[in-house]
Design a protein around this motif. Structure first.
Motif, PDB file in Angstrom:
ATOM      1  N   HIS A 224      -5.132 -15.845 -17.772  1.00 14.47           N
ATOM      2  CA  HIS A 224      -4.912 -16.292 -19.151  1.00 14.47           C
ATOM      3  C   HIS A 224      -5.180 -15.141 -20.117  1.00 14.47           C
ATOM      4  O   HIS A 224      -6.099 -14.345 -19.921  1.00 14.47           O
ATOM      5  N   LYS A 225      -4.391 -15.076 -21.174  1.00 14.19           N
ATOM      6  CA  LYS A 225      -4.490 -13.966 -22.115  1.00 14.19           C
ATOM      7  C   LYS A 225      -5.809 -13.959 -22.856  1.00 14.19           C
ATOM      8  O   LYS A 225      -6.406 -12.896 -23.069  1.00 14.19           O
ATOM      9  N   ASN A 226      -6.299 -15.122 -23.264  1.00 14.37           N
ATOM     10  CA  ASN A 226      -7.481 -15.185 -24.130  1.00 14.37           C
ATOM     11  C   ASN A 226      -8.628 -15.970 -23.518  1.00 14.37           C
ATOM     12  O   ASN A 226      -9.511 -16.441 -24.235  1.00 14.37           O
ATOM     13  N   SER A 227      -8.614 -16.125 -22.204  1.00  9.02           N
ATOM     14  CA  SER A 227      -9.665 -16.881 -21.551  1.00  9.02           C
ATOM     15  C   SER A 227      -9.941 -16.286 -20.176  1.00  9.02           C
ATOM     16  O   SER A 227      -9.041 -15.756 -19.524  1.00  9.02           O
ATOM     17  N   ALA A 330       8.919 -14.253  -9.419  1.00 11.35           N
ATOM     18  CA  ALA A 330       8.147 -13.814 -10.584  1.00 11.35           C
ATOM     19  C   ALA A 330       6.713 -13.582 -10.132  1.00 11.35           C
ATOM     20  O   ALA A 330       6.098 -14.449  -9.498  1.00 11.35           O
ATOM     21  N   ALA A 331       6.157 -12.411 -10.446  1.00 16.32           N
ATOM     22  CA  ALA A 331       4.780 -12.107 -10.072  1.00 16.32           C
ATOM     23  C   ALA A 331       3.819 -12.920 -10.926  1.00 16.32           C
ATOM     24  O   ALA A 331       4.149 -13.323 -12.054  1.00 16.32           O
ATOM     25  N   MET A 332       2.628 -13.150 -10.400  1.00 14.57           N
ATOM     26  CA  MET A 332       1.612 -13.865 -11.164  1.00 14.57           C
ATOM     27  C   MET A 332       1.110 -12.973 -12.305  1.00 14.57           C
ATOM     28  O   MET A 332       0.429 -11.973 -12.074  1.00 14.57           O
ATOM     29  N   TRP A 333       1.461 -13.336 -13.525  1.00 10.92           N
ATOM     30  CA  TRP A 333       1.018 -12.546 -14.671  1.00 10.92           C
ATOM     31  C   TRP A 333      -0.495 -12.619 -14.791  1.00 10.92           C
ATOM     32  O   TRP A 333      -1.109 -13.675 -14.609  1.00 10.92           O
ATOM     33  N   ASN A 334      -1.102 -11.482 -15.086  1.00  8.03           N
ATOM     34  CA  ASN A 334      -2.538 -11.451 -15.364  1.00  8.03           C
ATOM     35  C   ASN A 334      -2.780 -10.330 -16.361  1.00  8.03           C
ATOM     36  O   ASN A 334      -2.086  -9.317 -16.361  1.00  8.03           O
ATOM     37  N   ARG A 335      -3.759 -10.506 -17.203  1.00  9.79           N
ATOM     38  CA  ARG A 335      -3.853  -9.652 -18.391  1.00  9.79           C
ATOM     39  C   ARG A 335      -4.267  -8.216 -18.117  1.00  9.79           C
ATOM     40  O   ARG A 335      -4.155  -7.356 -19.002  1.00  9.79           O
ATOM     41  N   LYS A 336      -4.722  -7.906 -16.914  1.00  9.98           N
ATOM     42  CA  LYS A 336      -4.997  -6.511 -16.568  1.00  9.98           C
ATOM     43  C   LYS A 336      -3.901  -5.906 -15.707  1.00  9.98           C
ATOM     44  O   LYS A 336      -3.960  -4.730 -15.374  1.00  9.98           O
ATOM     45  N   GLY A 337      -2.911  -6.718 -15.338  1.00  6.90           N
ATOM     46  CA  GLY A 337      -1.733  -6.175 -14.674  1.00  6.90           C
ATOM     47  C   GLY A 337      -1.926  -5.750 -13.241  1.00  6.90           C
ATOM     48  O   GLY A 337      -1.489  -4.669 -12.841  1.00  6.90           O
TER      49      GLY A 337
END
Length: 351
Positions: A224-227, A330-337
């Motif tokens: 999550h972007k903010n959590s 689609a890859a699992m998006w995560n905020r650190k990439g």
């Protein structure tokens, strides 16, 4: 004039350079000048003659070992790919911060060293041991906190005692080059390369989870972007593949085109690579090179495409491993990439 590939520089200080992986198609073992480089800090200053590996913490026999002592112990060697957890980070949408690796933050070499379990056996683990911490000689400051930190990571006891986890002292039949961890580097087969600590100088056995910043802040999947909800550590390499030829947005004459690439996984072996030349409408199996003699090496594959109709095409590659994992669309998006492994896509034009 002979033309040679070259590393692509991402940053100079610390030095981060990407391997020309698309131009090393026929080589299972990469020449060391083309091995990618990933650093968090500047290179450390070492005195090899005074360099000892120390082991302490929850062990009955705290010990230290010189390089020459380790060379006298029984050894193992494996062909093992090392892949940065941020490899292909530039493909995540929406974009994430960090080194914008394309596909060359990985390379493969033959590593030789002493099984870590043999070292831990000599030190004799105490019954309360839960994790093993590995500290490199490289250190520096981070932007998110105050103080100087050494690069340090831990492994759970089970992974540390795996018979193929090793303390390596050779790479491709020669001493590990300084820029890749000389004189000693931890090698953790099947895990992303953040676990394979370079310039290894200390091993500490502990009874609780290690909370260093490269363990508890970085190399965590944050979906999550903010959590921070549902976060989990980065460990095993995802099943993945790479189309090395043809190159993206390249132009070719009509005729026979041999599509080539590699596929790899951190869990088992590659059992199938499927190719589509019509953007996923139909799929056919690629031919896999034999890999039975190297349990951790990537698999080279090829597919013969009779490209006799002019036009623009989208080539896809999708790998499956022996644990049943298949590359997602689609890859699992995560905020650190971390851990990008979506189905590979290459655009070509046939004229």
């Amino acid at each position: 004039m002979e033309i040679h590939p070259y590393l692509t520089t991402k940053t100079l200080v610390p030095e981060n350079q990407e391997s020309p992986i698309h131009f090393l198609r026929s080589q299972k073992i990469f020449p060391l000048p083309y091995f990618y480089r990933r650093n968090h800090f500047s290179y450390p200053f070492l005195l090899p003659n005074l360099y000892y590996l120390t082991i302490y913490g929850l062990v009955h026999h705290p010990s230290y070992f010189h390089l020459e002592q380790l060379k006298l112990m029984p050894s193992k060697s494996f062909v093992i790919p090392l892949e940065c957890a941020g490899n292909q980070r530039d493909k995540f949408i929406p974009k994430v911060f960090g080194e914008q690796w394309k596909g060359g933050a990985m390379s493969q070499a033959e590593w030789k060293g002493v099984p870590l379990k043999d070292i831990l056996s000599k030190a004799c683990l105490q019954k309360d041991a839960k994790e093993v911490v590995f500290i490199g000689a490289d250190c520096g400051r981070r932007t998110d906190t105050v103080g100087v930190f050494y690069y340090a990571r831990s492994l759970p006891i089970a992974k540390a005692l795996h018979p193929d986890t090793m303390i390596a002292y050779e790479c491709n039949g020669q001493p590990i080059p300084f820029k890749h961890g000389y004189p000693l580097r931890l090698i953790v087969p099947g895990w992303y390369a953040m676990a394979s600590v370079k310039w290894l100088q200390q091993i500490i056995v502990i009874d609780q989870p290690f909370t260093g910043p490269f363990q508890a802040v970085d190399y965590i999947y944050y979906p999550h972007k903010n959590s921070d909800a549902n976060k989990k550590p980065v460990t095993t390499i995802n099943v993945n593949s790479l189309i090395q030829f043809p190159l993206d947005f390249s132009i070719h004459d009509t005729g026979t085109i041999v599509i080539e690439g590699i596929a790899w996984t951190g869990n088992g072996v590659i059992t199938q690579v499927e190719i589509s030349v019509d953007n996923g409408e139909t799929w056919k199996e690629a031919t896999l090179a034999s890999q039975h003699d190297e349990p951790y090496a990537w698999t080279q594959w090829s597919f013969v495409w009779e490209a006799y109709e002019k036009g623009e095409y989208i080539i896809l590659a999708k790998a499956t491993d022996s644990s049943g994992r298949t590359q997602p669309f689609a890859a699992m998006w995560n905020r650190k990439g971390y851990g990008y492994n979506a189905v590979q896509k290459v655009h070509v034009k046939i004229e």
